[in-house]
Write a protein that holds these residues in place. Sequence first.
Motif, PDB file in Angstrom:
ATOM      1  N   HIS A   1      -1.750  -3.716  14.227  1.00  7.75           N
ATOM      2  CA  HIS A   1      -2.481  -2.839  13.304  1.00  7.75           C
ATOM      3  C   HIS A   1      -2.163  -1.380  13.630  1.00  7.75           C
ATOM      4  CE1 HIS A   1      -4.435  -6.099  11.303  1.00  7.75           C
ATOM      5  NE2 HIS A   1      -4.844  -6.591  12.467  1.00  7.75           N
ATOM      6  N   GLU A   2      -2.150  -1.046  14.922  1.00 12.48           N
ATOM      7  CA  GLU A   2      -1.829   0.328  15.339  1.00 12.48           C
ATOM      8  C   GLU A   2      -0.395   0.673  14.937  1.00 12.48           C
ATOM      9  OE1 GLU A   2      -2.826  -2.093  17.681  1.00 12.48           O
ATOM     10  OE2 GLU A   2      -4.930  -1.529  17.470  1.00 12.48           O
ATOM     11  N   GLY A   3       0.503  -0.284  15.148  1.00 13.26           N
ATOM     12  CA  GLY A   3       1.907  -0.069  14.807  1.00 13.26           C
ATOM     13  C   GLY A   3       2.099   0.215  13.325  1.00 13.26           C
ATOM     14  N   LEU A   4       1.378  -0.526  12.474  1.00 10.71           N
ATOM     15  CA  LEU A   4       1.492  -0.313  11.020  1.00 10.71           C
ATOM     16  C   LEU A   4       0.990   1.081  10.631  1.00 10.71           C
ATOM     17  CD1 LEU A   4       0.472  -3.853   9.752  1.00 10.71           C
ATOM     18  CD2 LEU A   4       2.728  -2.773   9.513  1.00 10.71           C
ATOM     19  N   PHE A   5      -0.078   1.535  11.288  1.00  9.02           N
ATOM     20  CA  PHE A   5      -0.575   2.890  11.000  1.00  9.02           C
ATOM     21  C   PHE A   5       0.427   3.943  11.475  1.00  9.02           C
ATOM     22  CE2 PHE A   5      -4.559   0.921   9.937  1.00  9.02           C
ATOM     23  CZ  PHE A   5      -5.065   1.768   8.954  1.00  9.02           C
ATOM     24  N   ALA A   6       1.056   3.699  12.618  1.00 13.00           N
ATOM     25  CA  ALA A   6       2.073   4.637  13.123  1.00 13.00           C
ATOM     26  C   ALA A   6       3.256   4.694  12.151  1.00 13.00           C
ATOM     27  CB  ALA A   6       2.542   4.211  14.518  1.00 13.00           C
ATOM     28  N   MET A   7       3.639   3.520  11.622  1.00  6.70           N
ATOM     29  CA  MET A   7       4.746   3.485  10.651  1.00  6.70           C
ATOM     30  C   MET A   7       4.353   4.204   9.362  1.00  6.70           C
ATOM     31  SD  MET A   7       6.051  -0.422  11.135  1.00  6.70           S
ATOM     32  CE  MET A   7       5.640  -1.180  12.700  1.00  6.70           C
ATOM     33  N   ALA A   8       3.114   4.019   8.927  1.00  5.64           N
ATOM     34  CA  ALA A   8       2.625   4.680   7.707  1.00  5.64           C
ATOM     35  C   ALA A   8       2.689   6.196   7.880  1.00  5.64           C
ATOM     36  CB  ALA A   8       1.199   4.230   7.400  1.00  5.64           C
ATOM     37  N   LYS A   9       2.305   6.635   9.061  1.00  2.00           N
ATOM     38  CA  LYS A   9       2.344   8.075   9.372  1.00  2.00           C
ATOM     39  C   LYS A   9       3.793   8.556   9.355  1.00  2.00           C
ATOM     40  CE  LYS A   9      -0.295  11.043  12.337  1.00  2.00           C
ATOM     41  NZ  LYS A   9      -1.390  10.982  13.290  1.00  2.00           N
ATOM     42  N   SER A  10       4.659   7.785   9.974  1.00  4.50           N
ATOM     43  CA  SER A  10       6.077   8.112  10.045  1.00  4.50           C
ATOM     44  C   SER A  10       6.724   8.139   8.645  1.00  4.50           C
ATOM     45  CB  SER A  10       6.757   7.086  10.947  1.00  4.50           C
ATOM     46  OG  SER A  10       8.130   7.237  10.938  1.00  4.50           O
TER      47      SER A  10
ATOM     48  N   ALA B   1       0.838  -1.199   0.000  1.00  5.19           N
ATOM     49  CA  ALA B   1       0.000   0.000   0.000  1.00  5.19           C
ATOM     50  C   ALA B   1       0.878   1.256   0.000  1.00  5.19           C
ATOM     51  CB  ALA B   1      -0.941   0.000   1.207  1.00  5.19           C
ATOM     52  N   ALA B   2       1.960   1.217   0.770  1.00  7.58           N
ATOM     53  CA  ALA B   2       2.894   2.354   0.792  1.00  7.58           C
ATOM     54  C   ALA B   2       3.507   2.547  -0.604  1.00  7.58           C
ATOM     55  CB  ALA B   2       3.977   2.122   1.835  1.00  7.58           C
ATOM     56  N   GLY B   3       3.731   1.426  -1.289  1.00 12.58           N
ATOM     57  CA  GLY B   3       4.279   1.486  -2.647  1.00 12.58           C
ATOM     58  C   GLY B   3       3.389   2.259  -3.604  1.00 12.58           C
ATOM     59  N   LEU B   4       2.075   2.217  -3.376  1.00 10.68           N
ATOM     60  CA  LEU B   4       1.148   2.970  -4.231  1.00 10.68           C
ATOM     61  C   LEU B   4       1.357   4.477  -4.072  1.00 10.68           C
ATOM     62  CD1 LEU B   4      -2.125   0.892  -3.688  1.00 10.68           C
ATOM     63  CD2 LEU B   4      -0.565   0.823  -5.653  1.00 10.68           C
ATOM     64  N   GLN B   5       1.956   4.863  -2.947  1.00 10.99           N
ATOM     65  CA  GLN B   5       2.256   6.283  -2.710  1.00 10.99           C
ATOM     66  C   GLN B   5       3.756   6.557  -2.912  1.00 10.99           C
ATOM     67  OE1 GLN B   5       0.398   8.213   0.719  1.00 10.99           O
ATOM     68  NE2 GLN B   5      -0.993   6.463   0.950  1.00 10.99           N
ATOM     69  N   GLY B   6       4.445   5.619  -3.558  1.00 10.25           N
ATOM     70  CA  GLY B   6       5.870   5.803  -3.844  1.00 10.25           C
ATOM     71  C   GLY B   6       6.775   5.669  -2.633  1.00 10.25           C
TER      72      GLY B   6
ATOM     73  N   LEU C   1       2.945   8.910   4.713  1.00  9.83           N
ATOM     74  CA  LEU C   1       1.852   8.507   3.820  1.00  9.83           C
ATOM     75  C   LEU C   1       0.589   9.300   4.101  1.00  9.83           C
ATOM     76  CD1 LEU C   1       2.167   4.605   3.919  1.00  9.83           C
ATOM     77  CD2 LEU C   1       3.090   6.184   2.237  1.00  9.83           C
ATOM     78  N   ASN C   2      -0.240   9.425   3.084  1.00  9.24           N
ATOM     79  CA  ASN C   2      -1.588   9.957   3.248  1.00  9.24           C
ATOM     80  C   ASN C   2      -2.363   8.837   3.936  1.00  9.24           C
ATOM     81  OD1 ASN C   2      -4.413  10.114   2.704  1.00  9.24           O
ATOM     82  ND2 ASN C   2      -4.013  11.593   1.091  1.00  9.24           N
ATOM     83  N   ILE C   3      -2.718   9.024   5.193  1.00  7.99           N
ATOM     84  CA  ILE C   3      -3.296   7.954   6.014  1.00  7.99           C
ATOM     85  C   ILE C   3      -4.673   7.533   5.510  1.00  7.99           C
ATOM     86  CG2 ILE C   3      -4.079   7.318   8.344  1.00  7.99           C
ATOM     87  CD1 ILE C   3      -1.000   7.324   7.941  1.00  7.99           C
TER      88      ILE C   3
ATOM     89  N   GLU D   1      10.547   2.911   2.127  1.00 10.24           N
ATOM     90  CA  GLU D   1      10.474   3.573   3.435  1.00 10.24           C
ATOM     91  C   GLU D   1       9.682   2.702   4.414  1.00 10.24           C
ATOM     92  OE1 GLU D   1      10.842   7.025   0.476  1.00 10.24           O
ATOM     93  OE2 GLU D   1      10.068   4.993   0.500  1.00 10.24           O
ATOM     94  N   MET D   2       8.552   2.178   3.932  1.00 15.81           N
ATOM     95  CA  MET D   2       7.703   1.340   4.795  1.00 15.81           C
ATOM     96  C   MET D   2       8.399   0.011   5.088  1.00 15.81           C
ATOM     97  SD  MET D   2       4.837   1.656   6.365  1.00 15.81           S
ATOM     98  CE  MET D   2       3.428   0.791   7.030  1.00 15.81           C
ATOM     99  N   HIS D   3       9.002  -0.579   4.075  1.00 11.33           N
ATOM    100  CA  HIS D   3       9.756  -1.830   4.241  1.00 11.33           C
ATOM    101  C   HIS D   3      10.776  -1.667   5.375  1.00 11.33           C
ATOM    102  CE1 HIS D   3      12.417  -5.190   2.865  1.00 11.33           C
ATOM    103  NE2 HIS D   3      13.389  -4.346   3.131  1.00 11.33           N
TER     104      HIS D   3
END
Length: 174
Positions: free
Chosen positions: A102-111, A79-84, A114-116, A88-90
Motif C-alpha cells: 500500500h505504501e509502495g503504491l502511494f509512493a508510485m502515485a506521488k512519483s 485511479a491514476a487513469g482518472l488523472q490522465g 498524481l494529486n495524492i 505512467e502508473m502502469h
Amino acid sequence: MPGQLKPAVSNQDHIQGAEEATIEIVEYGDYQCPHCGAAYPVIQKIQKKFLTQIKFVFRNFPLAESHRFALPAAVAAEAAGLQGKYWEMHDLIFENQKSLSHEGLFAMAKSAGLNIEQFKNDIQRPDLEEKVDADFESGIRSGVNGTPTFFVNGTRFDGGAEDLYDMLLESAED
C-alpha cells in the motif's frame, strides 16, 4: 482453434499506439505476476521496434488468490487513469514490482505526479474495482487462465512475450 478476444477493444480500454495500427496486441496481466513483470520490457521493446504498427492494450487480470497486491495495484492504475496518468502508473508498478505494498503504491502515485488526496479518494471508488472485475470477466470469456495472456488482432497467441516478439519479427520480414 485458439480463443477469440471478447469483447473487442473499445474506448473502455487503455490503449497505447496509433489508432490506424495494423497489429493490435491485448495483454491480460497481473501487476504482481513475475511473468508479467518479465514480459513488460519485452512489450516495450516491441513498441519501440514496431512504433506506429502496434496498438497495445492492457486489461487487468489480477490473480488475487495468489497475489495480494494484484487487485490494489490494478485499482491504483485505474485511479491514476482518472488523472490522465494510467500508463505512467502502469509502468511504475511494473518497474517497481518488488516493492508492491500500500505504501509502495502511494509512493508510485506521488512519483507519477498524481494529486495524492484525489488518488486516496479514487482508489476507494467502487466503479474502479468494477472496471477491473469487467476486465477479468472479459478474460474469462476469452479463455484466459493465466498471466500474461496475449491476443493479437483478436486471436489468442499461444506463447510468451519473447515468442510474440519473434513472431512479429518473422512477420515483418515476410
